[in-house]
Design a protein around this motif. Structure first.
Motif, PDB file in Angstrom:
ATOM      1  N   VAL A  20       0.844  -1.187   0.000  1.00 21.11           N
ATOM      2  CA  VAL A  20       0.000   0.000   0.000  1.00 21.11           C
ATOM      3  C   VAL A  20       0.883   1.241   0.000  1.00 21.11           C
ATOM      4  N   ARG A  21       0.598   2.137  -0.940  1.00 25.46           N
ATOM      5  CA  ARG A  21       1.282   3.422  -1.006  1.00 25.46           C
ATOM      6  C   ARG A  21       0.239   4.515  -1.035  1.00 25.46           C
ATOM      7  N   ARG A  22       0.626   5.722  -0.702  1.00 24.93           N
ATOM      8  CA  ARG A  22      -0.284   6.863  -0.709  1.00 24.93           C
ATOM      9  C   ARG A  22       0.133   7.858  -1.778  1.00 24.93           C
ATOM     10  N   MET A  23      -0.873   8.372  -2.501  1.00 23.19           N
ATOM     11  CA  MET A  23      -0.604   9.435  -3.467  1.00 23.19           C
ATOM     12  C   MET A  23      -0.544  10.758  -2.706  1.00 23.19           C
ATOM     13  N   ASN A  24      -0.137  11.820  -3.389  1.00 17.69           N
ATOM     14  CA  ASN A  24      -0.074  13.140  -2.752  1.00 17.69           C
ATOM     15  C   ASN A  24      -1.424  13.565  -2.196  1.00 17.69           C
ATOM     16  N   SER A  25      -2.509  13.113  -2.815  1.00 18.81           N
ATOM     17  CA  SER A  25      -3.860  13.455  -2.361  1.00 18.81           C
ATOM     18  C   SER A  25      -4.261  12.662  -1.115  1.00 18.81           C
ATOM     19  N   GLY A  26      -3.468  11.674  -0.730  1.00 18.51           N
ATOM     20  CA  GLY A  26      -3.767  10.854   0.431  1.00 18.51           C
ATOM     21  C   GLY A  26      -4.491   9.565   0.094  1.00 18.51           C
ATOM     22  N   GLU A  27      -4.888   9.402  -1.167  1.00 23.18           N
ATOM     23  CA  GLU A  27      -5.590   8.185  -1.575  1.00 23.18           C
ATOM     24  C   GLU A  27      -4.625   7.007  -1.646  1.00 23.18           C
ATOM     25  N   ALA A  28      -5.117   5.844  -1.227  1.00 22.32           N
ATOM     26  CA  ALA A  28      -4.291   4.637  -1.217  1.00 22.32           C
ATOM     27  C   ALA A  28      -4.235   4.005  -2.603  1.00 22.32           C
ATOM     28  N   VAL A  29      -3.074   3.455  -2.925  1.00 24.61           N
ATOM     29  CA  VAL A  29      -2.869   2.671  -4.145  1.00 24.61           C
ATOM     30  C   VAL A  29      -2.259   1.346  -3.694  1.00 24.61           C
ATOM     31  N   VAL A  30      -2.931   0.242  -4.035  1.00 21.29           N
ATOM     32  CA  VAL A  30      -2.466  -1.079  -3.629  1.00 21.29           C
ATOM     33  C   VAL A  30      -1.909  -1.785  -4.855  1.00 21.29           C
ATOM     34  N   SER A  31      -0.748  -2.411  -4.703  1.00 25.21           N
ATOM     35  CA  SER A  31      -0.146  -3.122  -5.829  1.00 25.21           C
ATOM     36  C   SER A  31       0.392  -4.472  -5.364  1.00 25.21           C
ATOM     37  N   PHE A  32       0.381  -5.417  -6.301  1.00 23.40           N
ATOM     38  CA  PHE A  32       0.941  -6.743  -6.059  1.00 23.40           C
ATOM     39  C   PHE A  32       1.192  -7.399  -7.404  1.00 23.40           C
ATOM     40  N   SER A  33       1.910  -8.511  -7.388  1.00 18.48           N
ATOM     41  CA  SER A  33       2.124  -9.276  -8.613  1.00 18.48           C
ATOM     42  C   SER A  33       1.225 -10.504  -8.555  1.00 18.48           C
ATOM     43  N   LEU A  34       0.761 -10.926  -9.728  1.00 21.77           N
ATOM     44  CA  LEU A  34      -0.129 -12.071  -9.826  1.00 21.77           C
ATOM     45  C   LEU A  34       0.454 -13.051 -10.829  1.00 21.77           C
ATOM     46  N   ALA A  35       0.517 -14.313 -10.446  1.00 17.52           N
ATOM     47  CA  ALA A  35       1.041 -15.362 -11.326  1.00 17.52           C
ATOM     48  C   ALA A  35      -0.108 -16.170 -11.896  1.00 17.52           C
ATOM     49  N   THR A  36      -0.113 -16.331 -13.220  1.00 21.02           N
ATOM     50  CA  THR A  36      -1.058 -17.242 -13.879  1.00 21.02           C
ATOM     51  C   THR A  36      -0.226 -18.332 -14.530  1.00 21.02           C
ATOM     52  N   THR A  37      -0.647 -19.579 -14.360  1.00 19.61           N
ATOM     53  CA  THR A  37       0.128 -20.708 -14.857  1.00 19.61           C
ATOM     54  C   THR A  37      -0.696 -21.531 -15.832  1.00 19.61           C
ATOM     55  N   GLU A  38      -0.098 -21.798 -16.986  1.00 25.53           N
ATOM     56  CA  GLU A  38      -0.700 -22.641 -18.010  1.00 25.53           C
ATOM     57  C   GLU A  38       0.003 -23.994 -17.947  1.00 25.53           C
ATOM     58  N   SER A  39      -0.773 -25.080 -17.920  1.00 23.31           N
ATOM     59  CA  SER A  39      -0.191 -26.428 -17.844  1.00 23.31           C
ATOM     60  C   SER A  39      -0.641 -27.260 -19.034  1.00 23.31           C
ATOM     61  N   TRP A  40       0.247 -28.116 -19.514  1.00 23.20           N
ATOM     62  CA  TRP A  40      -0.076 -29.030 -20.603  1.00 23.20           C
ATOM     63  C   TRP A  40       0.865 -30.228 -20.544  1.00 23.20           C
ATOM     64  N   ARG A  41       0.504 -31.265 -21.287  1.00 25.52           N
ATOM     65  CA  ARG A  41       1.336 -32.457 -21.368  1.00 25.52           C
ATOM     66  C   ARG A  41       2.067 -32.436 -22.710  1.00 25.52           C
ATOM     67  N   ASP A  42       3.380 -32.566 -22.663  1.00 26.36           N
ATOM     68  CA  ASP A  42       4.212 -32.570 -23.867  1.00 26.36           C
ATOM     69  C   ASP A  42       3.889 -33.825 -24.679  1.00 26.36           C
ATOM     70  N   LYS A  43       3.565 -33.642 -25.967  1.00 29.88           N
ATOM     71  CA  LYS A  43       3.182 -34.780 -26.820  1.00 29.88           C
ATOM     72  C   LYS A  43       4.342 -35.727 -27.093  1.00 29.88           C
ATOM     73  N   MET A  44       5.542 -35.186 -27.192  1.00 28.99           N
ATOM     74  CA  MET A  44       6.713 -36.030 -27.505  1.00 28.99           C
ATOM     75  C   MET A  44       7.171 -36.838 -26.291  1.00 28.99           C
ATOM     76  N   SER A  45       7.369 -36.167 -25.159  1.00 31.19           N
ATOM     77  CA  SER A  45       7.921 -36.855 -23.988  1.00 31.19           C
ATOM     78  C   SER A  45       6.844 -37.359 -23.035  1.00 31.19           C
ATOM     79  N   GLY A  46       5.643 -36.786 -23.113  1.00 30.48           N
ATOM     80  CA  GLY A  46       4.576 -37.198 -22.215  1.00 30.48           C
ATOM     81  C   GLY A  46       4.661 -36.561 -20.843  1.00 30.48           C
ATOM     82  N   GLU A  47       5.664 -35.732 -20.605  1.00 29.76           N
ATOM     83  CA  GLU A  47       5.778 -35.114 -19.279  1.00 29.76           C
ATOM     84  C   GLU A  47       4.982 -33.816 -19.196  1.00 29.76           C
ATOM     85  N   ARG A  48       4.667 -33.459 -17.981  1.00 26.92           N
ATOM     86  CA  ARG A  48       3.871 -32.267 -17.694  1.00 26.92           C
ATOM     87  C   ARG A  48       4.736 -31.017 -17.827  1.00 26.92           C
ATOM     88  N   ARG A  49       4.222 -29.997 -18.501  1.00 29.62           N
ATOM     89  CA  ARG A  49       4.925 -28.721 -18.681  1.00 29.62           C
ATOM     90  C   ARG A  49       4.071 -27.602 -18.103  1.00 29.62           C
TER      91      ARG A  49
END
Length: 180
Positions: A20-49
């Motif tokens: 949480v950070r504050r702007m000069n006006s006093g209003e709060a700004v909230v920031s964070f990082s978000l992870a999205t993960t895509e999963s699939w099975r490799d057709k050649m090796s059959g292992e999970r990626r």
């Protein structure tokens, strides 16, 4: 088509606690990082990626920011809707940089907590959803309002709660099993 749409919908896990950070006006700004993960099975090796994408999220909405600050922790699973925005800034070395962020504006955006109660990432009493400039609509009372000696039972008679709760307490007894 004469218009255009800038809408981002993500479901993922927080990569760090909200900051949480504050702007000069006093209003709060909230920031964070978000992870999205895509999963699939490799057709050649059959292992999970897996492939993980990282998204920088910035919340200017006061209500959404409060929810994120109080109930989200590193690892929390969330659903959010916002807009992509690119901005330029100068880093500490004076170099011009560009960054693209998912922004939840003051009167737009949505944040829904997806972790189940007791999931080990903070006890916030279940799923919470806040839209735009709306109110927090918890299915049960918040941890601060919940009686310490009597946890709310999902199967108890809601009508008796409504009669004894008095005005302004209806949000505490709303059943959260509504299918929409």
């Amino acid at each position: 088509m004469s218009g255009s749409v800038n809408k981002v919908i993500l479901i993922g896990n927080l990569g760090r606690d909200p900051e949480v950070r504050r702007m000069n006006s006093g209003e709060a700004v909230v920031s964070f990082s978000l992870a999205t993960t895509e999963s699939w099975r490799d057709k050649m090796s059959g292992e999970r990626r897996d492939r993980t994408e990282w998204h920088n999220v910035v919340i200017f909405n006061e209500n959404l920011g409060k929810i994120a600050e109080q109930y989200c922790k590193k690892g929390s699973k969330v659903y959010l809707e916002g807009q992509l925005q690119t901005r330029e800034y100068q880093d500490r070395d004076g170099n011009q940089r560009r960054t693209t962020e998912v922004v939840l504006q003051r009167f737009r955006g949505e944040l829904t907590l997806l972790d189940s109660r007791g999931g080990g990432r903070g006890d916030y009493g279940g799923d919470a959803m806040v839209e735009g400039g709306g109110n927090a609509s918890f299915g049960r009372s918040s941890p601060m309002e919940r009686s310490q000696d009597r946890p709310m039972d999902r199967n108890e008679d809601r009508m008796s709660d409504r009669r004894s709760s008095g005005p302004g307490r209806m949000a505490d007894v709303i059943d959260d099993d509504i299918p929409f």
